[in-house]
Design a protein around this motif. Structure first.
Motif, PDB file in Angstrom:
ATOM      1  N   ALA A 168      -5.920  41.215  39.722  1.00 53.89           N
ATOM      2  CA  ALA A 168      -5.828  41.406  38.268  1.00 53.89           C
ATOM      3  C   ALA A 168      -6.459  40.284  37.470  1.00 53.89           C
ATOM      4  N   ARG A 170      -8.656  38.483  34.958  1.00 53.35           N
ATOM      5  CA  ARG A 170      -9.304  38.942  33.725  1.00 53.35           C
ATOM      6  C   ARG A 170      -8.831  40.335  33.302  1.00 53.35           C
ATOM      7  N   LYS A 171      -7.698  40.767  33.832  1.00 55.13           N
ATOM      8  CA  LYS A 171      -7.120  42.060  33.461  1.00 55.13           C
ATOM      9  C   LYS A 171      -5.682  41.862  33.002  1.00 55.13           C
ATOM     10  N   GLU A 172      -5.087  42.926  32.509  1.00 52.63           N
ATOM     11  CA  GLU A 172      -3.702  42.871  32.056  1.00 52.63           C
ATOM     12  C   GLU A 172      -2.741  43.175  33.207  1.00 52.63           C
ATOM     13  N   CYS A 198      -4.816  36.042  34.658  1.00 54.42           N
ATOM     14  CA  CYS A 198      -4.405  37.360  34.186  1.00 54.42           C
ATOM     15  C   CYS A 198      -3.910  37.270  32.742  1.00 54.42           C
ATOM     16  N   ARG A 199      -3.873  38.419  32.115  1.00 53.24           N
ATOM     17  CA  ARG A 199      -3.320  38.503  30.769  1.00 53.24           C
ATOM     18  C   ARG A 199      -2.009  39.262  30.836  1.00 53.24           C
ATOM     19  N   ARG A 221      -7.749  48.397  30.725  1.00 57.34           N
ATOM     20  CA  ARG A 221      -7.732  46.957  31.013  1.00 57.34           C
ATOM     21  C   ARG A 221      -6.590  46.553  31.951  1.00 57.34           C
ATOM     22  N   THR A 222      -5.777  47.521  32.360  1.00 55.95           N
ATOM     23  CA  THR A 222      -4.639  47.215  33.225  1.00 55.95           C
ATOM     24  C   THR A 222      -5.107  46.986  34.655  1.00 55.95           C
ATOM     25  N   GLY A 223      -4.742  45.850  35.223  1.00 53.54           N
ATOM     26  CA  GLY A 223      -5.075  45.578  36.613  1.00 53.54           C
ATOM     27  C   GLY A 223      -3.921  45.787  37.559  1.00 53.54           C
TER      28      GLY A 223
END
Length: 473
Positions: A168, A170-172, A198-199, A221-223
């Motif tokens: 994840a 650079r992803k949410e 991650c965010r 954008r969800t990882g």
């Protein structure tokens, strides 16, 4: 040892006397045994340090015998290992500060077998080619949990960090607000996510999060969706969390992996052994794609973190550069493999796995042990403490089942009659310090103005009494 402030002995301590030289002290007959024990170089350096302190102190010059005796004590302290065995009588079975799980003898023997020589850590004996170190335990982990694949890193915090970074970055990452926990050492879930690149996407509230909250948060954008098992806290009252099967179904429908951090992570049904229930890794993997858990908590093995789950996701995790940075050594694999093999014989697990054996000790047996030991301990502490037997409650520890306790028995140490017999004050701390200074330190807990020694984890009664015998000296 005589005090420097005492009346001068011989001419050596007269005002303005010079201390003996290093070479003279090294040539003293008393130095022979010290050289044999500690080495000439270490003894010479210690003598120099002591002579420098004498010159700086200006309190007279001790005799050579006193200098060498003091130097010998200093060298003995330096030679004592910093990491030492202790008696954990705190009432916390898996005590983080006291080493957590005790390794079974099979694990200790496996470590000894590989630590002093070469091993096939990354060598495939069948093909003669380079191998993968996780191969030594992966099949066992998969067999015991139902996972497709597994990897091992140095602890569960590392396992969580690696999964977040590999899947994840650079992803949410979607997490319920009620699960943004902090565990020991200021390990905070939001901080770990940020460090992993991650965010954080928080959903729900502290006490109530619904499936629709996750559904609305999922997007391009969800990882990863992450669940954090409440292993070191509990929220009661007006609460809600979606069932894992429902959340797992939602994640599969939306094509987003679901990772569950179990924290402690049990491989067996604890309720079958009369213990409070705790989610098993196998049950978690019925709905989650990945599960992270510890090797040295409820599993009862060596410190490590395990990631188990879908093979395709584990391939991505294994390729991360961080995997190499967080990998474990041959001794960890040896101990973990030996511990996991005990689970293949579940009928004898409670007998052979120390963690489970200690957790399942009947309260009646512990009470009988306390009454058996009370007189012997009281004799060794005569004039220092009164000893009584009392019922108490133990806890599992290390974040496992934080509000559940186990009935136990303890020795309660209180001030002797000569000190008024009153609890509280500085006495419990003084007694605790005295027991910590034993050859094998005894660690209890202070409560209600007394020092309590919970006997749930005591299996070596002769060793405890032998350590207490040192008080007579």
């Amino acid at each position: 040892m005589a005090s420097r402030a005492s009346a001068p002995r011989p001419r050596e301590q007269a005002q303005g006397a010079r201390p003996p030289s290093v070479e003279r002290l090294l040539g003293d007959e008393a130095s022979v045994a010290l050289v044999e024990r500690f080495g000439r170089t270490a003894l010479r350096d210690a003598i120099r340090d002591d002579l420098a302190a004498i010159r700086a102190g200006g309190d007279g010059v001790p005799e050579a015998a006193e200098i060498l005796a003091r130097v010998g004590h200093a060298l003995a302290r330096q030679a004592s290992p910093s990491l030492r065995p202790v008696f954990n009588l705190t009432g916390t079975v898996l005590h983080t500060n006291l080493g957590r799980a005790l390794l079974p003898p099979e694990a200790a023997a496996a470590v000894s077998a590989v630590m002093t020589g070469a091993s096939n850590l990354e060598f495939d004996l069948a093909t003669g080619e380079r191998g993968e170190r996780d191969d030594h335990v992966e099949a066992l982990i998969c067999r015991l949990t139902g996972a497709e694949a597994a990897i091992v890193v140095n602890n569960n915090a590392a396992a969580v960090f690696l999964v977040l970074n590999a899947l994840a970055m650079r992803k949410e990452v979607v997490v319920s607000r009620g699960e943004l926990v902090e565990i020991g050492g200021s390990f905070r879930v939001p901080d770990v996510m940020a460090r992993a690149g991650c965010r954080l996407r928080e959903v729900g509230t502290t006490n109530r999060t619904h499936l629709r909250d996750f559904d609305e948060a999922l997007g391009p954008r969800t990882g990863l969706v992450m669940r954090v098992h409440p292993s070191n806290y509990e929220i009661r009252g007006f609460t809600a969390q979606p069932r894992e099967e429902a959340l797992g179904a939602l994640c599969r429908e939306r094509g987003v992996p679901l990772a569950l951090d179990l924290g402690s992570g049990s491989l067996i049904d604890l309720a079958a052994h009369g213990l409070p229930p705790e989610p098993t890794v196998r049950a978690a993997l019925a709905h989650a794609d990945l599960v992270t858990f510890s090797g040295d908590k409820l599993l009862g093995g060596v410190q490590c973190g395990i990631v188990a789950g879908r093979a395709d996701l584990l391939r991505k995790v294994r390729k991360s550069p961080l995997k190499r940075a967080l990998r474990v050594d041959k001794m960890t694999y040896a101990a973990l493999e030996a511990t996991l093999r005990l689970y293949l014989h579940p009928e004898r697990l409670a007998e052979r796995l120390p963690t489970l054996r200690l957790l399942t000790r009947p309260a009646e047996a512990i009470d009988a042990q306390a009454r058996r030991l009370a007189r012997e301990v009281a004799r060794r502490l005569a004039g220092r403490a009164e000893v009584a037997v009392a019922a108490c409650s133990s806890q599992i520890g290390s974040g496992a089942l934080p509000v559940e306790t186990l009935p136990s028995a303890c020795l309660v140490l209180t001030p002797p009659a000569g000190e008024g017999g009153r609890r509280g004050g500085a006495w419990p701390k003084r007694m605790a310090a005295l027991l910590r200074d034993l050859p094998v330190p005894v660690i209890g807990r202070i409560a209600d103005g007394a020092l309590h020694l919970d006997l749930r984890t005591l299996e070596d009664e002769p060793g405890l009494l032998a350590s207490l015998d040192a008080l007579a000296a």
